[in-house]
Every structure is written in C-alpha cells, then in structure tokens.
Write a protein that holds these residues in place. Structure first.
Motif, PDB file in Angstrom:
ATOM      1  N   THR A 523       0.828  -1.207   0.000  1.00  0.00           N
ATOM      2  CA  THR A 523       0.000   0.000   0.000  1.00  0.00           C
ATOM      3  C   THR A 523       0.865   1.261   0.000  1.00  0.00           C
ATOM      4  OG1 THR A 523      -1.735  -1.160   1.221  1.00  0.00           O
ATOM      5  CG2 THR A 523      -1.796   1.251   1.252  1.00  0.00           C
ATOM      6  N   THR A 525       3.847   1.733  -1.137  1.00  0.00           N
ATOM      7  CA  THR A 525       4.616   1.938  -2.370  1.00  0.00           C
ATOM      8  C   THR A 525       3.742   1.873  -3.618  1.00  0.00           C
ATOM      9  OG1 THR A 525       5.100  -0.436  -2.501  1.00  0.00           O
ATOM     10  CG2 THR A 525       6.703   0.957  -1.334  1.00  0.00           C
ATOM     11  N   GLU A 526       2.400   1.836  -3.417  1.00  0.00           N
ATOM     12  CA  GLU A 526       1.479   1.687  -4.543  1.00  0.00           C
ATOM     13  C   GLU A 526       1.863   0.493  -5.403  1.00  0.00           C
ATOM     14  OE1 GLU A 526       0.330   6.447  -4.918  1.00  0.00           O
ATOM     15  OE2 GLU A 526       1.335   5.434  -6.596  1.00  0.00           O
ATOM     16  N   ASN A 527       1.932  -0.655  -4.686  1.00  0.00           N
ATOM     17  CA  ASN A 527       2.272  -1.934  -5.309  1.00  0.00           C
ATOM     18  C   ASN A 527       3.664  -1.901  -5.959  1.00  0.00           C
ATOM     19  OD1 ASN A 527       1.780  -4.630  -5.782  1.00  0.00           O
ATOM     20  ND2 ASN A 527       0.735  -4.254  -7.735  1.00  0.00           N
ATOM     21  N   GLY A 543       7.971   5.292  -1.399  1.00  0.00           N
ATOM     22  CA  GLY A 543       6.664   5.093  -0.800  1.00  0.00           C
ATOM     23  C   GLY A 543       6.338   6.168   0.209  1.00  0.00           C
TER      24      GLY A 543
END
Length: 840
Positions: A523, A525-527, A543
């Motif tokens: 979450t 690192t936005e996947n 992230g």
C-alpha cells in the motif's frame, strides 16, 4: 710593576659583553631560512617562573609591558614542552621580566596533543618549512610550506606567527589555526574552531568544548556524539557575498560577520567585553566558559563572556553527567519513592562531578528499562527528534532506541502536542524557569531496574497443602511443558517445510524498529510502482506511510546471501542512532518477503553527484568538504561510540545518501561486522566492493581500518570527481590510485582536482591538502592509517596531517578490480555495477 693581564682580560671581556647587550635590539621578532632553535636549559632568553612554568623564547616582539613571544613553553613539571605563542611581561634589561611580575599566558600552540622533550628542535628549513622535531628526531609538527617561496618568519605586533614570502605576502599564519584562545584583532573563520583543553586537575570535566561560526551563526558545543550546542546566536537573512563567515575579537566586543564582511557593519555584536586598558586575551576553558583576561599587574578575569546570556546552570557539565543544577547548587535525580534510588553522587564532597547510575544501562536487558520522571526540568540542548507528539509516544520512542538515554518533552499548554528530544548522552540538567522559558518541560531519564525487582516475591505453600497435591501439580506442570514443547517443534517444522521461516526473534531484540506487514508496504509503495534504483541485493522503491512520511523500501532478492544481509542490517542499525547514519524506519519479515524501510533521502546516493557526466549540477568545494566530514563522523560513531564496534565493510559512494540539504549519511549495513570492544581484529571471508578493498583483505584478518581505507578511496573520488577505476580514460589514467602516486611524485596534485568545477579549482590548495588526508587513509600498512576520530580532528583543524605519508599505494589493485570469484564467499558483494542513484 708587571700588569695583571688576567684582570685586564676579565675587565675587557665584561666591557665587550656589555657593549654586545646594549647593541642587541630589545626585540627579535624575525628569523631567516636555515635557522634552528634547541629547547635547552642553556638557551638564550630562558626564564623559570615561580609557578613552575618555563619559557625558552625564540622570537620576542616589543619591550616594556606585556608583549608577545614564541618559543618552548612548559607549565608545572617540565617533562613536556609546547611550541607556543605566549604573552609575557618584558623590560629593557632581561627582555622577559622577573617571575613576580606575571606568569606567561599561552594563546596558541602547535603541538598541544603531542608535547616534546628537552633538546627538541624547531627549524626553519632552507626550503621554507617550519618543522618541530622531538629530542629523538621524530617529526611532531610542520607548517608543510616547503617549496612555497617562504623567505622568513615573523611574530607580528598582534601575536600572529607568519611565514612570509620575498614580496612580504603571507604564506602561512598561526591565526588560521587557533587552538583555545583569541587575541585582539584575530578572527575565527568558518571551518575552524576553538577547542578547549581537557582539565588537568579534573579529568572528569566532560571532554572537550568547541566554539565555531558558520553561515547560520555563532555556536558553542560540547563534543559528544553528535555534538550538543549549549550556546547559539543565530543570524537570519541571506548571505550577500561568497566570503567565509567569521567572528572578530574587537576592542569591547565580538563582532559576528555571518552574511556580511568588513568594511560593512557586523551582523551582530556580543558586547559583554569591557574596553581594553591593557593587553587582553580570550580563552575557551575546560569547563566550557569563554573568559576574557586582562593585564593589570598580573592577569585578571574581566568578563565571563557567555554567562551573561546563559546563566550559571546552562553549561553542559556544571553539575557533571546526570547532575541537576539549581541556583548554582548540584544534586542527583531523586525518585518520588524515597526507598528507590537510581543515581548516586560520584564524590560526596564534590557534587559538581556528577552522578553515576547505580545499575548501569545495558541493551541486553532492555526489558528492565524504565524511566525516572523529573517534572519542570529542562536540558541545555534541545533538538526536536519527534514533533507534534505526546509524552507517551516520546517515552516509547526512547525505550525502542537502545542508544537513547532520556526522553525530553517540551510543550505549551497542551501536553499532547509537544516536541520530543531523544539524546544519546546526558550531561547536566536544570530547573525549568517557566516565566523565562515560556514552555513546560519534563525529563524522563532512562534507568535500569534489576531483574528480580519486577518479579513477584516467593510465597510459601498455604497451610494444609498435602504432598499429594504438590506431586499432582508437578505432574500437571510437566505434562503442560511437554505439550508446549511438542507444539512448538511441530509448528517450527511446518514453517520450515513450507519455506516460511519467520525471523520472530527480531521482535525480542532490544531497540528494534517498526515491523511492517507485506500488505502495508504494498500500500505504501502503490504496489511497488516507483523504482528508485537497483543493486546487487535487489531494488529500492519510493513510498509514503499513512502519516505522509516519505520512505524508501529496499526489497531483497535471493536466498542465503540475502538472509544474512537482511539480518545483519536489521540487527546492526535497528538500535543505533546517529545524524550521519541513514535511519532504519522498519522492516518486513513475512514468508519469503524481506524488506527494509528507510527514511527517504531526497538527493539519492553520492555517486550521482560526483562522477563527471552524470551529475545534475556540480557540487561546490564547501559542500564536498561537508560531505567528507559527515562520512567521517558516521564511521567514527560506528567504530568508537557503539556498544560493540561496527565495521561497515562496504563504504562506497553508492552507500552514502544525501538528504535535501546535502547532509551525507551512511547506509547499507548488509555486510557489516560486529566486534567486541576487547577484540583488536577479526578473521572473516572477503566481502565488499572491488576498488574499495584494503590490501589486508588478502590475509582475511581485518580491523576497522578497512573502512578507513575505503573512506580514503571515496574521499579521493569526491575531490577528483571521477571513479576509482574508469575504463573511459587512457590506460595510464585508468586507475585513480596509480595516477595519484604519479602526480604526487611529480608534485602536480593540482592536476587531479575536479576539472569540471571552477569552485574546486579556485580552492585547489585546500583540495590538495585534503588529498594528503586521503593519502594517509590509504597507507598499505593499516597500523599507519589514522582512526576516524583522528581524521575528524584533522579535517576540523585540531590536528595536523601525518607528515611522512607513503604514496606507494597497493601495487596489485587489479586483484580487486577484476572480481573476487576465487574467494567463493557468498557474503561478498556481487561484482555488478550499482545504479542506486535515484533519491531514496
């Protein structure tokens, strides 16, 4: 009558002697090349004083009154001597007055840390170098001015020892290298500092104090790790010129030229100095006070310069470590429970010596750490490590950090919205006078309680308990114990067979950072969508945590090698803290996922900024010098100030990160090695990066000096603006150390200064001086390399560079440039190019 020829000869000799004395000038302030002086009891202008001090004057400026002289000086038991500048009372007969008219006062010394003996020599060589040698001929100190067109030496009216050229320009001057004192007209320039000597009579007097100026203002520090400021005068505004900031000792004031310079008005004045009516000097002393002295038929203190601003209790060691200063009186912290004590006075007759812990803090028993609360107490130094927090979070942060010694909270009307300071060393505390400070303050000292203090008292069996009940209870306990053991083994084997071994024990290691789940990091690192770079052990992603804090997540790939790297990194820096070490925010050890979460470093790794052709803009000299000092301080902390000595083993530009202000911090502790304090060396397999490996790696017996060698390589790369090995260069310039050796032999080190930076070129002489420091760190024999603490003192101008540096560097660098697969060590850094150059 036959004349008495012997009597005639004697009278003639006396008359000739009188004529010689009268013909000789009263002052002798200059000397020419090829002059040698010996520290001898029979030397001219030798005076013994009743306080035990002795001077052997070499140069004397002026007569009639307090004047400057330089020569050999000793104080008390004269086994050791300094080459120093001192103020003495003079007259027209013996030049230096009789002892009853005032003792000599040293205002500068060349060899403060390395005194010499009787029969030591000072020589102004024919090449123009002023060299101090001990009685055994060993070189102790030098101006390093050989070949710089020196014509002679002069002691000026202001007390400045100057080496001058044929056209009377200054080649070298003592004013540029202050020790602990300033004299009227002298400046303290940014990059230099006054450093107090350790007290001779009180060796517990809190280390060294320093006074310095920079582009932000004027500061006094106690030399802890990191240094703690006890006085600061910040100057707002913007610098209007490129000249170095400085403070000048004027008649009646200290003038601060931070953003401006003469002939403009100073940015600020410290006016607690009385106008001079005679000779004066100012000295930073072993208790941290800056005192002004004046001659008045003897030396008298006429001003305690900073106390008017600070008060009596704001000095770091006024009551020693852990002591409390209240109205000038010293005491130890007391618990609200009169039956419990955590501190005791070191010396009951001298409460100013401080307080020692009854049970010393130990990281191995951190579960027995608690706090002694001191309400309405404050501390001389405060830097907010955590802002906008409450007391409980501040205390918990300290408990989670082994190096933290106290949680100090300051707040206004709301205790839930304050600032938190977590010092790693505690000096004197003091009462918080809220009507003056306008804030609330509490100090929570971390203390150690004994293990049995938290256990329940032993109870006897209740009356009437039968042996049968006791035996039954024992059997039940045994069955329960066996069951627990069986379940533990079953769970462990199941995890192992599925490849999901958790590093659970990390939760029990003292001072561990936050443990994240893999989903948390996905979450944040936005996947893992924004890669910052990659290296030998994996990739790094940008992230953000839920509170908005930016982070860099390092994802480790591989099996055995990565596991060792991961565990080494978490255990090494999880519970240490230093301004020059990148902060490990947390980690993830979940199934096969191994991630390290770091503070985000805006400007990425160092190699992005120093290798020509790759940098966004060229770093100036001041910035590079600051980066070098930051790296040195980080390594000194690892080597000397941690509970266990930590050897990094992979110092290189890729592992040095820069924040938004270009402060440098060490990172990547995956290869580090911990050594007990009683170990001088360790045997280990080869690890590290080609080009940065010290020669002793061939024997596999290493010390912390391998880091010093790597630091020397990095230092040279920063100064030259190129890689240690660059295949784009012609063959004779491909290897930087070989080129360094060649240019040093040719006397053309200026050719190596970064050609892509005009600022570096304009500061070429200073850069070349720093190259000599790098050369000292690169000695083949590790015993000849300096420690990192010595390097720091040299870079800060406290010590001089070793004069006998060997430029015949390691003659087989190709062994470490072509990879090390023959070692077969899975711990060695894979020999692949690192491209971790983005911000992280």
């Amino acid at each position: 009558m036959v004349p008495n020829w012997s009597f005639f000869v004697m009278i003639t000799s006396i008359l000739v002697s009188i004529q010689l004395v009268e013909a000789q000038p009263f002052d002798y302030p200059t000397a020419n090349l090829s002059t040698t002086w010996i520290n001898s009891v029979s030397a001219n202008h030798s005076v013994d004083f009743s306080d035990g001090s002795k001077v052997r004057a070499i140069l004397l400026r002026g007569t009639f009154g307090p004047r400057y002289a330089c020569g050999f000086f000793c104080n008390g038991i004269c086994d050791d001597y300094l080459f120093a500048i001192f103020i003495v009372q003079t007259n027209s007969v013996s030049y230096i007055s009789m002892p009853t008219l005032g003792f000599p006062q040293v205002v500068w010394s060349a060899n403060r840390n390395i005194p010499v003996k009787i029969n030591a020599t000072l020589q102004l060589t024919s090449e123009g170098d002023l060299v101090l040698r001990d009685s055994d001929g060993a070189s102790v100190w030098s101006t390093n001015t050989a070949g710089r067109s020196v014509a002679g030496v002069n002691l000026t009216e202001e007390g400045n020892l100057v080496l001058f050229s044929a056209n009377n320009s200054v080649v070298w001057q003592s004013f540029d290298y202050p020790t602990d004192s300033l004299v009227p007209g002298q400046t303290l320039v940014s990059g230099r500092k006054l450093t107090a000597s350790v007290s001779i009579t009180n060796s517990t007097e809190g280390g060294l104090y320093s006074l310095l100026v920079n582009n932000e203002g004027f500061f006094a520090f106690i030399e802890s790790s990191p240094p703690q400021s006890y006085y600061q005068q910040l100057i707002g505004g913007t610098k209007v010129n490129k000249k170095a900031s400085y403070v000048k000792f004027q008649n009646g004031s200290l003038a601060l030229y931070i953003h401006s310079s003469e002939p403009s008005n100073p940015d600020s004045l410290i006016t607690t100095l009385p106008q001079a009516s005679s000779a004066q000097y100012m000295k930073l002393e072993s208790d941290g006070h800056l005192r002004l002295y004046e001659w008045a038929s003897g030396w008298k203190e006429v001003s305690d310069v900073l106390t008017g601003y600070l008060g009596d209790c704001n000095y770091p060691m006024v009551c020693g470590e852990n002591g409390i200063c209240s109205n000038g009186q010293c005491s130890c912290p007391r618990s609200s429970n009169a039956s419990i004590s955590y501190f005791t006075q070191i010396n009951g007759r001298q409460p100013n010596l401080g307080c020692s812990e009854i049970n010393p803090l130990t990281c191995n028993a951190s579960r027995y750490h608690t706090f002694q609360e001191l309400e309405d107490m404050t501390y001389f130094a405060f830097n907010a490590d955590i802002a906008n927090t409450d007391i409980n979070h501040c205390k918990q942060a300290c408990l989670s950090n082994c190096s933290c010694k106290a949680a100090i909270v300051r707040y206004g009307s709301n205790s839930s919205d304050g600032d938190c300071h977590l010092p790693s060393q505690i000096f004197s505390l003091m009462n918080n006078e809220k009507d003056k400070t306008h804030y609330n303050s509490s100090v929570f000292l971390k203390v150690q309680i004994t293990s049995n203090a938290s256990s329940s008292p032993v109870k006897t069996s209740p009356k009437g308990t039968t042996p049968l009940v006791i035996v039954g209870s024992a059997i039940a306990a045994f069955v329960l114990f066996v069951t627990i053991i069986g379940l533990t083994i079953f769970i462990y084997r199941k995890k192992k067979t599925t490849g999901e071994v958790e590093e659970d024990y990390l939760d029990n290691v003292p001072g561990m950072p936050t443990r994240f789940s893999f989903e948390d990091l996905k979450t944040a690192t936005e996947n893992f969508g924004k890669k910052l770079g990659e290296g030998g052990f994996g990739s790094v992603f940008e992230g953000s945590l839920k509170d908005g804090t930016k982070i860099a997540v390092k994802c480790l790939d591989g099996i055995g090698q990565v596991k060792k790297s991961f565990l080494a990194e978490v255990e090494t820096i999880g519970n240490i803290h230093h301004v020059s070490l990148v902060r490990l925010v947390g980690f993830c050890a979940e199934k096969s996922h191994r991630h390290l979460v770091y503070e985000y470093m805006t400007n990425g790794s160092l190699e992005k900024w120093i290798y020509r052709g790759s940098q966004e803009f060229v770093l100036d000299w001041k910035c590079r010098r600051k980066i070098i000092l930051d790296i040195a301080k980080g390594l000194a902390y690892l080597h000397e100030d941690c509970r266990q000595k930590i050897i990094h083993l992979d110092i290189k530009p890729q592992n040095i990160l820069l924040d938004e202000k270009f402060n440098a911090k060490l990172s990547d502790f995956g290869l580090s090695k911990l050594i007990d304090r009683d170990q001088s060396q360790v045997v280990t397999t080869m690890r590290g990066t080609p080009g940065y490996l010290a020669p002793e790696w061939l024997s596999a017996v290493i010390t912390e000096k391998v880091d010093v060698y790597s630091f020397g390589v990095v230092m040279l790369e920063i100064l030259c603006g190129r890689k240690i090995f660059d295949r784009s260069e012609p063959e004779e310039r491909m290897h930087l150390l070989s080129l360094f050796k060649k240019k040093s032999e040719e006397g053309k080190l200026l050719d190596m200064v970064d050609q892509y930076s005009d600022d570096m070129q304009s500061n070429g002489k200073e850069v070349v001086w720093m190259m000599r420091v790098a050369a000292w760190c690169l000695q083949n024999d590790y015993a000849r390399r300096p420690s990192m603490s010595v390097v720091i003192k040299v870079l800060e101008g406290v010590l001089d560079v070793e004069t006998h540096v060997d430029y015949s560097f390691f003659d087989r660098p190709q062994i470490f440039m072509s990879g090390i697969p023959q070692v077969g060590s899975e711990e060695a850094t894979p020999l692949v190019p690192s491209v971790l150059s983005g911000p992280r």
